[in-house]
Design a protein around this motif. Structure first.
Motif, PDB file in Angstrom:
ATOM      1  N   ILE A  57      36.878  97.747  32.524  1.00  0.00           N
ATOM      2  CA  ILE A  57      38.260  97.918  32.067  1.00  0.00           C
ATOM      3  C   ILE A  57      39.129  96.817  32.658  1.00  0.00           C
ATOM      4  O   ILE A  57      39.054  96.527  33.855  1.00  0.00           O
ATOM      5  N   PHE A  58      39.976  96.235  31.818  1.00  0.00           N
ATOM      6  CA  PHE A  58      40.810  95.111  32.239  1.00  0.00           C
ATOM      7  C   PHE A  58      42.290  95.452  32.063  1.00  0.00           C
ATOM      8  O   PHE A  58      42.666  96.151  31.117  1.00  0.00           O
ATOM      9  N   ALA A  59      43.102  94.948  32.975  1.00  0.00           N
ATOM     10  CA  ALA A  59      44.532  95.233  32.951  1.00  0.00           C
ATOM     11  C   ALA A  59      45.205  94.530  31.781  1.00  0.00           C
ATOM     12  O   ALA A  59      44.791  93.445  31.356  1.00  0.00           O
ATOM     13  N   SER A  74      45.413  90.375  27.611  1.00  0.00           N
ATOM     14  CA  SER A  74      44.679  90.573  28.862  1.00  0.00           C
ATOM     15  C   SER A  74      43.963  89.287  29.252  1.00  0.00           C
ATOM     16  O   SER A  74      42.936  88.924  28.668  1.00  0.00           O
ATOM     17  N   ARG A  75      44.517  88.603  30.252  1.00  0.00           N
ATOM     18  CA  ARG A  75      43.874  87.379  30.744  1.00  0.00           C
ATOM     19  C   ARG A  75      42.559  87.703  31.446  1.00  0.00           C
ATOM     20  O   ARG A  75      41.611  86.910  31.409  1.00  0.00           O
ATOM     21  N   GLY A  76      42.497  88.883  32.075  1.00  0.00           N
ATOM     22  CA  GLY A  76      41.256  89.275  32.749  1.00  0.00           C
ATOM     23  C   GLY A  76      40.102  89.430  31.776  1.00  0.00           C
ATOM     24  O   GLY A  76      38.974  89.006  32.054  1.00  0.00           O
ATOM     25  N   LEU A  77      40.369  90.039  30.614  1.00  0.00           N
ATOM     26  CA  LEU A  77      39.330  90.173  29.603  1.00  0.00           C
ATOM     27  C   LEU A  77      38.899  88.802  29.091  1.00  0.00           C
ATOM     28  O   LEU A  77      37.696  88.545  28.903  1.00  0.00           O
ATOM     29  N   ALA A  78      39.853  87.896  28.883  1.00  0.00           N
ATOM     30  CA  ALA A  78      39.520  86.552  28.398  1.00  0.00           C
ATOM     31  C   ALA A  78      38.599  85.833  29.380  1.00  0.00           C
ATOM     32  O   ALA A  78      37.603  85.210  28.986  1.00  0.00           O
ATOM     33  N   LEU A  99      44.899  91.270  20.104  1.00  0.00           N
ATOM     34  CA  LEU A  99      44.343  90.089  20.765  1.00  0.00           C
ATOM     35  C   LEU A  99      42.942  90.323  21.342  1.00  0.00           C
ATOM     36  O   LEU A  99      42.116  89.403  21.308  1.00  0.00           O
ATOM     37  N   PRO A 100      42.613  91.507  21.885  1.00  0.00           N
ATOM     38  CA  PRO A 100      41.230  91.699  22.330  1.00  0.00           C
ATOM     39  C   PRO A 100      40.203  91.582  21.204  1.00  0.00           C
ATOM     40  O   PRO A 100      39.010  91.381  21.477  1.00  0.00           O
ATOM     41  N   ASN A 101      40.651  91.679  19.942  1.00  0.00           N
ATOM     42  CA  ASN A 101      39.756  91.488  18.806  1.00  0.00           C
ATOM     43  C   ASN A 101      39.611  90.022  18.423  1.00  0.00           C
ATOM     44  O   ASN A 101      38.773  89.680  17.593  1.00  0.00           O
ATOM     45  N   ILE A 102      40.416  89.157  19.015  1.00  0.00           N
ATOM     46  CA  ILE A 102      40.352  87.710  18.774  1.00  0.00           C
ATOM     47  C   ILE A 102      39.549  87.008  19.862  1.00  0.00           C
ATOM     48  O   ILE A 102      38.820  86.044  19.616  1.00  0.00           O
ATOM     49  N   LEU A 103      39.661  87.508  21.094  1.00  0.00           N
ATOM     50  CA  LEU A 103      39.064  86.825  22.247  1.00  0.00           C
ATOM     51  C   LEU A 103      37.553  86.621  22.149  1.00  0.00           C
ATOM     52  O   LEU A 103      37.049  85.576  22.581  1.00  0.00           O
ATOM     53  N   PRO A 104      36.763  87.573  21.606  1.00  0.00           N
ATOM     54  CA  PRO A 104      35.314  87.316  21.510  1.00  0.00           C
ATOM     55  C   PRO A 104      34.986  86.078  20.691  1.00  0.00           C
ATOM     56  O   PRO A 104      34.066  85.324  21.033  1.00  0.00           O
ATOM     57  N   ALA A 105      35.732  85.840  19.612  1.00  0.00           N
ATOM     58  CA  ALA A 105      35.469  84.665  18.788  1.00  0.00           C
ATOM     59  C   ALA A 105      35.769  83.379  19.548  1.00  0.00           C
ATOM     60  O   ALA A 105      35.046  82.384  19.431  1.00  0.00           O
TER      61      ALA A 105
END
Length: 381
Positions: A57-59, A74-78, A99-105
């Motif tokens: 889990i990321f802040a 979430s910069r931590g997730l990135a 945005l969490p749906n964009i970061l994996p790409a």
């Protein structure tokens, strides 16, 4: 099915804080099943849940800024995605429009990592009709570009694969349903409750169920309608007004239920109804069948198997069609509805067990990473 060599894979979803949301269950259950098969899988999400093994889990950053809060920055997730993709992980993104749906790409492109994307019903026509302007802007700015980087898409039904193609996306699509856990125990014999369980949201079509019930309730005086779930944007209040205006009798509303309480609600029902406008899967139908309860589902969800497997009804949209189907279902003898529930439970156990679903997904991951043959479930455009 040949066993797939152990792989690193990460399931990325914007949030699993809402336990009533389908991905909160399906994504975590998929990851757990992959771990049972020997793969290094974990869920990565933004939110308030307490981390645990298999759950990272990321802040959320910039949460005090109204516009940015909605995007779930979430910069931590990135950073974590950058690290794990550099290790050769397969990235599996679930959902759209945040945005969490964009970061994996972004991470996959940077490290040439395999990327699987699951729209989770969010490209369906009815889903796109909600907040359409915001979605069109986000599509143009980021979402389309992210999806075009996918090595492979995952759809839970052929209808969702069609949604992906209508969006102009051409990467291969793996059609694999969600799985379901089969609980021990039996339903209550002779139950007289019609149950709808899930989010109270306009796209679920609950107003049509209420209207249908108002039409036929007098013919079934020993039955009641129970509507269970968290309300969104004041929708429960709108439904309660509808019940009052139509004079629909014996309608009860309850808040969200989880765990044993949720299972008890299924078991105390004689019939489950999902009147949805659009679903990529409809996890609640699988849950009802797994509990041994026959189900009615509209053609907004891919449950035509209810009729071919003789465990329910797959009906047209609209309150009139729902009233006809509901009337017929309630008129059946208890023994016949119970037999339908038993057939549904057997179907779920046979074709929707999580270990089988995870094994199929692992084959897709291996193929996406260039480590295996193309699975039969993968359709090339």
């Amino acid at each position: 099915m040949a066993k797939t060599s152990p792989m690193i894979c990460r399931q990325i979803v914007a949030s699993i804080d809402d336990a009533a949301a389908g991905p909160s269950y399906s994504v975590t259950a998929l990851s757990a099943a992959l771990r049972r098969l020997g793969h290094d899988s974990a869920v990565m999400a933004v939110g308030q849940r307490v981390p645990e093994p298999g759950l990272e889990i990321f802040a959320q950053d910039l949460a005090r800024l109204p516009g940015m809060k909605l995007l779930m920055v979430s910069r931590g997730l990135a950073r974590a995605l950058d690290t794990v993709s550099a290790r050769g992980s397969v990235l599996h993104g679930h959902g759209l429009w945040l945005l969490p749906n964009i970061l994996p790409a972004t991470a996959a492109q940077r490290h040439a990592a395999p990327l699987v994307m699951s729209p989770r019903g969010m490209l369906g026509e009815a889903a796109l009709a909600f907040s359409p302007t915001r979605k069109r802007i986000f599509w143009a700015l980021a979402q389309r570009r992210a999806l075009e980087r996918a090595t492979c898409f995952h759809a839970t039904a052929e209808s969702e694969a069609d949604d992906i193609r209508r969006a102009g996306l051409s990467a291969p699509v793996a059609v694999i349903p969600n799985g379901i856990d089969i609980p021990a125990g039996d339903p209550v014999p002779g139950a007289r409750t019609i149950l709808h369980l899930g989010r109270l949201h306009p796209k679920k079509g609950i107003d049509r169920l209420v209207a249908a019930w108002a039409r036929i309730a007098k013919r079934h005086p020993d039955w009641r309608l129970r509507i269970v779930g968290p309300s969104e944007s004041g929708y429960r209040e709108a439904l309660e007004r509808q019940v009052h205006e139509l004079g629909a009798p014996r309608v009860a509303f309850d808040g969200p239920l989880y765990g044993a309480d949720k299972l008890a609600a299924y078991r105390a029902a004689g019939l489950f109804v999902l009147p949805t406008l659009n679903e990529n899967f409809g996890m609640v139908v699988a849950e009802a069948l797994a509990a041994g309860i026959p189900a009615i589902c509209t053609k907004g969800a891919p449950w035509q198997g209810l009729e071919t497997k003789r465990c329910g009804w797959w009906t047209d949209h609209g309150s009139e069609a729902m009233a006809v189907t509901l009337d017929a279902a309630l008129a059946l003898p208890d023994a016949e509805r119970a037999a339908m529930g038993s057939r549904g439970r057997a179907w779920m156990a046979r074709d929707f067990g999580w270990d089988e679903i995870a094994a199929r997904m692992a084959e897709v991951y291996a193929w996406s990473a260039g480590r295996g043959a193309r699975p039969d479930c993968v359709v090339i455009a």
